[in-house]
Structure formats: C-alpha cells, structure tokens
Design a protein around this motif. Structure first.
Motif, PDB file in Angstrom:
ATOM      1  N   LEU A 170      49.282  49.281  46.279  1.00  0.00           N
ATOM      2  CA  LEU A 170      49.420  47.816  46.612  1.00  0.00           C
ATOM      3  C   LEU A 170      48.483  47.339  47.770  1.00  0.00           C
ATOM      4  CD1 LEU A 170      50.911  45.070  46.669  1.00  0.00           C
ATOM      5  CD2 LEU A 170      52.583  46.100  48.080  1.00  0.00           C
ATOM      6  N   LYS A 174      53.677  41.667  47.953  1.00  0.00           N
ATOM      7  CA  LYS A 174      54.356  42.553  48.791  1.00  0.00           C
ATOM      8  C   LYS A 174      55.721  41.879  49.334  1.00  0.00           C
ATOM      9  CE  LYS A 174      52.375  45.627  51.799  1.00  0.00           C
ATOM     10  NZ  LYS A 174      51.692  45.912  53.004  1.00  0.00           N
ATOM     11  N   CYS A 189      62.177  45.731  45.616  1.00  0.00           N
ATOM     12  CA  CYS A 189      62.342  44.185  44.999  1.00  0.00           C
ATOM     13  C   CYS A 189      61.630  44.171  43.926  1.00  0.00           C
ATOM     14  CB  CYS A 189      61.922  43.378  46.048  1.00  0.00           C
ATOM     15  SG  CYS A 189      59.965  43.400  46.479  1.00  0.00           S
TER      16      CYS A 189
HETATM   17  S1  FES Z   1      56.908  45.412  47.466  1.00  0.00           S
HETATM   18 FE1  FES Z   1      57.138  47.147  46.205  1.00  0.00          FE
HETATM   19  S2  FES Z   1      58.979  46.988  45.456  1.00  0.00           S
HETATM   20 FE2  FES Z   1      59.008  45.725  46.792  1.00  0.00          FE
END
Ligand code: FES
Ligand code: FES
Length: 232
Positions: free
Chosen positions: A86, A100, A107
């Motif tokens: 990410l 993010k 989430c």
């Molecule tokens: S930012 Fe990756 S699951 Fe929430």
C-alpha cells in the motif's frame, strides 16, 4: 560472627514538610529532564520521540531492489524491505487511488488485485510481489471508458464520500472471480456445489470485509448484483 559493613549514617531529616518538598523537587527535576532537552531545540516531546524512532527505523533499514508490475507498467524501486505494498503504491508510485483506512487489515479500503485475486495491500510487503501482475483502481478503466463495475457503481449510487469505493470495486471483481471458481462463503448452503450466480445475501457476506462508513451498502450490493447479472 561475620562483620557486616557499617551502614552509612542517615541523612539528617529535618521536618516532614521539608523532606516532602525535597522529594517533589527531585521528582519535578527528573520528570522535566526530557522536556528540558526539547526546550531550545524547537522540538516538542512528540517530535523528539518520533525523530528518535525514525532514526532507529533508518538504522535498521534493509534496502532492496524490486520490480513491481502495476496496471501493465513496470516500476523499478529501491525500497526498505519493510514497506507495505500500500505504501509503495501511494508513496513511491504516486498511485493514490488505493486508499489507506485502518492500515491494519480491518476496513478493506486498500483492496487491490494481484494475479486477479483480491488482497489487502496494507497487510503485505511490496518486495513479496516482484514481477506479479498487480491491478489497482487506476488500471480498470480503458482510457475514458470506465470499467463496467465502475459504471454500475455510478448507476446505482454506490458511494457517498467515495473513500471506500476503489477498495469496494477491486474487491467486488475479485469476489466474483472467487465465486466463479466455486469458492463457498459462510452463507453458502450447499458446500459441495456452491452457486455461481450469487444472491444478494451471498454478495453481502462475501463483501463484508469492505467497510463503508457512509453506509452505502444497499446501493453497493445493487451495483455488484447488476454487474454480475449483466456479465454472467
Ligand atoms: S487500510 Fe488496509 S484494510 Fe484498512
Ligand atoms: S462511500 Fe464513504 S466510506 Fe463508503
């Protein structure tokens, strides 16, 4: 009989109030020591521990070369081996479409596709995906033409603020491929022959890892249902 060394003589205590004052005075000096270190340096206490942590992090960094193939384009990176996929997408490749949210796998905002399978990019390291086919929300449209799932989200108003939407869309595409491959879910009734055309209950269950704080859930489910029917 063993001779014990003589104990040092007790410091002369004066009145109780006075010794208490000494304790408080010493305590305040000790507690104030880090604060004093900050004063004059222009740093707050938070800055101080943050810069100490980042120095420690830099000292421990193991840098690696990796080639990430994202949306059919190769990115050659020299990165700290601890960088999440990410962070690599957002900070190194400037692909900010992947969001993010929690940064803890809770989430689904950071969901992307790797070799067609959905994954939380905050929970995996970039260096683990050298050479794999990575698709983010930026890679779904063809020029000005939206991917049909994106169009379905617009048609059904499947978002409000839009923060969760890239993750919802990538997740829904991965989810439909999983269903097509015969993977059952928690609500699948017949595990021996899971249905490939999904009910709304199935869609809701299979998309439950993607949170929408605006609660656009009914419209998200309608959009996915619409797309699934149109493409089955
Ligand atoms: S930012 Fe990756 S699951 Fe929430
Ligand atoms: S549309 Fe706002 S979080 Fe989902």
């Amino acid at each position: 009989m063993k001779n014990f060394p003589e104990l040092p003589s007790k410091p002369a205590l004066t009145k109780v109030g006075e010794s208490r004052r000494q304790v408080f005075f010493m305590g305040s000096i000790l507690a104030g020591a880090p604060l004093a270190a900050c004063v004059g340096s222009g740093q707050s206490m938070g800055d101080l521990s943050e810069s100490k942590n980042s120095t420690l992090a830099q000292d421990n960094a193991v840098m690696m070369d990796v080639i990430l193939r994202v949306n059919k384009r190769n990115y050659a990176l020299h990165i700290d081996a601890r960088t999440t996929l990410l962070d690599a997408l957002r900070e190194q490749m400037a692909l900010k479409g992947t969001k993010k949210g929690c940064d803890h796998g809770q989430c689904g905002a950071c969901t992307i596709l790797i070799e067609g399978r959905r994954i939380n990019s905050c929970l995996t390291l970039a260096v683990m995906h050298d050479g794999q086919e990575i698709t983010t929300i930026e890679g779904l449209a063809r020029g000005d033409e939206l991917h049909s799932m994106q169009a379905a989200f617009i048609k059904h108003d499947g978002f409000q603020c839009g923060y969760c939407t890239p993750g919802q869309i990538c997740s829904s595409l991965g989810m439909l491929s999983e269903a097509k491959a015969g993977m059952p879910s928690h609500v699948t009734e017949d595990l021996n022959s899971p249905a490939t055309s999904l009910t709304k209950e199935e869609i809701r269950e299979r998309m439950s890892g993607n949170i929408c704080r605006c609660s656009a859930y009914p419209n998200i489910v309608n959009a996915i249902d619409d797309y699934a029917r149109a493409t089955s």
